[in-house]
Design a protein around this motif. Sequence first.
Motif, PDB file in Angstrom:
ATOM      1  N   LEU B  69     -51.795   0.292   0.965  1.00 23.39           N
ATOM      2  CA  LEU B  69     -50.557   0.754   0.975  1.00 23.39           C
ATOM      3  C   LEU B  69     -49.549   0.141   1.377  1.00 23.39           C
ATOM      4  CD1 LEU B  69     -52.373   3.583   2.770  1.00 23.39           C
ATOM      5  CD2 LEU B  69     -51.158   3.998   0.704  1.00 23.39           C
ATOM      6  N   VAL B  75     -47.434  -0.568  -4.833  1.00 23.13           N
ATOM      7  CA  VAL B  75     -46.618   0.226  -4.451  1.00 23.13           C
ATOM      8  C   VAL B  75     -44.988   0.034  -5.134  1.00 23.13           C
ATOM      9  CG1 VAL B  75     -45.321   1.659  -2.580  1.00 23.13           C
ATOM     10  CG2 VAL B  75     -47.745   0.444  -2.202  1.00 23.13           C
ATOM     11  N   LEU B  80     -47.826   5.173  -4.608  1.00 24.29           N
ATOM     12  CA  LEU B  80     -48.856   4.275  -4.988  1.00 24.29           C
ATOM     13  C   LEU B  80     -49.019   4.359  -6.608  1.00 24.29           C
ATOM     14  CD1 LEU B  80     -50.899   2.569  -3.251  1.00 24.29           C
ATOM     15  CD2 LEU B  80     -52.443   4.574  -4.081  1.00 24.29           C
ATOM     16  N   VAL B 106     -46.606   7.096  -0.417  1.00 22.06           N
ATOM     17  CA  VAL B 106     -47.232   6.492   0.492  1.00 22.06           C
ATOM     18  C   VAL B 106     -47.089   6.990   1.904  1.00 22.06           C
ATOM     19  CG1 VAL B 106     -47.468   4.245   1.568  1.00 22.06           C
ATOM     20  CG2 VAL B 106     -47.164   4.110  -0.664  1.00 22.06           C
ATOM     21  N   PHE B 109     -49.669   9.389   2.935  1.00 25.16           N
ATOM     22  CA  PHE B 109     -51.185   9.264   2.936  1.00 25.16           C
ATOM     23  C   PHE B 109     -51.860   9.439   4.254  1.00 25.16           C
ATOM     24  CE2 PHE B 109     -54.563   6.008   3.871  1.00 25.16           C
ATOM     25  CZ  PHE B 109     -55.310   6.424   2.766  1.00 25.16           C
TER      26      PHE B 109
END
Lengths: 175, 127
Positions: B69, B75, B80, B106, B109
């Motif tokens: 990440l 990215v 992503l 991201v 996440f």
Amino acid sequence: MRWIWIDRFVEFESGKRAVALKNVTLAEDHLHDHFPGWPVMPNSLITEGLAQTGGLLIGESFDFEKKVVLARIPKAAYHFAVRPGDQLHYTTEVEYVHEDGSMVRATSRVGDRVQAEMEIVYGHIGAGTSAPELSEQKSFVFTMKLLGIFDVGRGANGARAIEPPGLIRFQEKVA
Amino acid sequence: MASESEVFEKVRTALTDALGVDDDEVVPTATLVGDLGAESIDFLDIVFRLEKAFNVKIPRGELFPDDILTNAQYVKEGKLTAEGMSELKKRMPFADLSRFEQNPLVKDFGNQLTVQDMCRYVASKLS
């Protein structure tokens, strides 16, 4: 004001365990406000003393090249009030140490009575991250050294103890 | 090998001890960050408790592959990429990423991982 809540170490086993003393006395101003007429050592300051005992134990294993900061206390229990004249023994034992964090198991005792017990998690701020913060850490360690806090009498095995090896290496690097 | 319920009980103990949450809050669908309030420092503590409870080694980046990440290759504009997503799936076969896949921001996440994902991860380490 110096924010030092231990008087000195009495045992220091590098990377494993440290025991520090804290004498509680009516000469300490804060006891007269906490509480008026009934002086009690605040548990928050006992927690700070335990965190300093464990933090220096962890810091020493990195030659004080990382700033060890209190991150979390997952659990804590306090069993009785500490009064002037009591001598607190702060025992901290390393549970784990990683590059970026660590945990100790900490116990405060008066005589053979367990007064408080807790787990303390630290975060580590690495060398080279922030110069002012790291120099603050170094000056704290120096102050502790000057005050004789590391002048450990005897080690855990009863032998005459020497300075923690991490402290010696730290001094050599700074000198 | 430990049964599913044994794994869950040990994971639950690790999470209640590390995060100070109640037993009944730790349900399979609970997310670690959103529902249980885990912060980054807590993951270190959780990993340690899991290692101890199950007698396994959990290498850094295995449970939370944060290197993917933070990798510019994977990215684009805070999301992503498809390539990054397939890499993430490869690294996290234990996690249900279907919800994340719909909008793979991201920054979101951290709130994907559930208690169930963690149990599956531990089970995969034990098998």
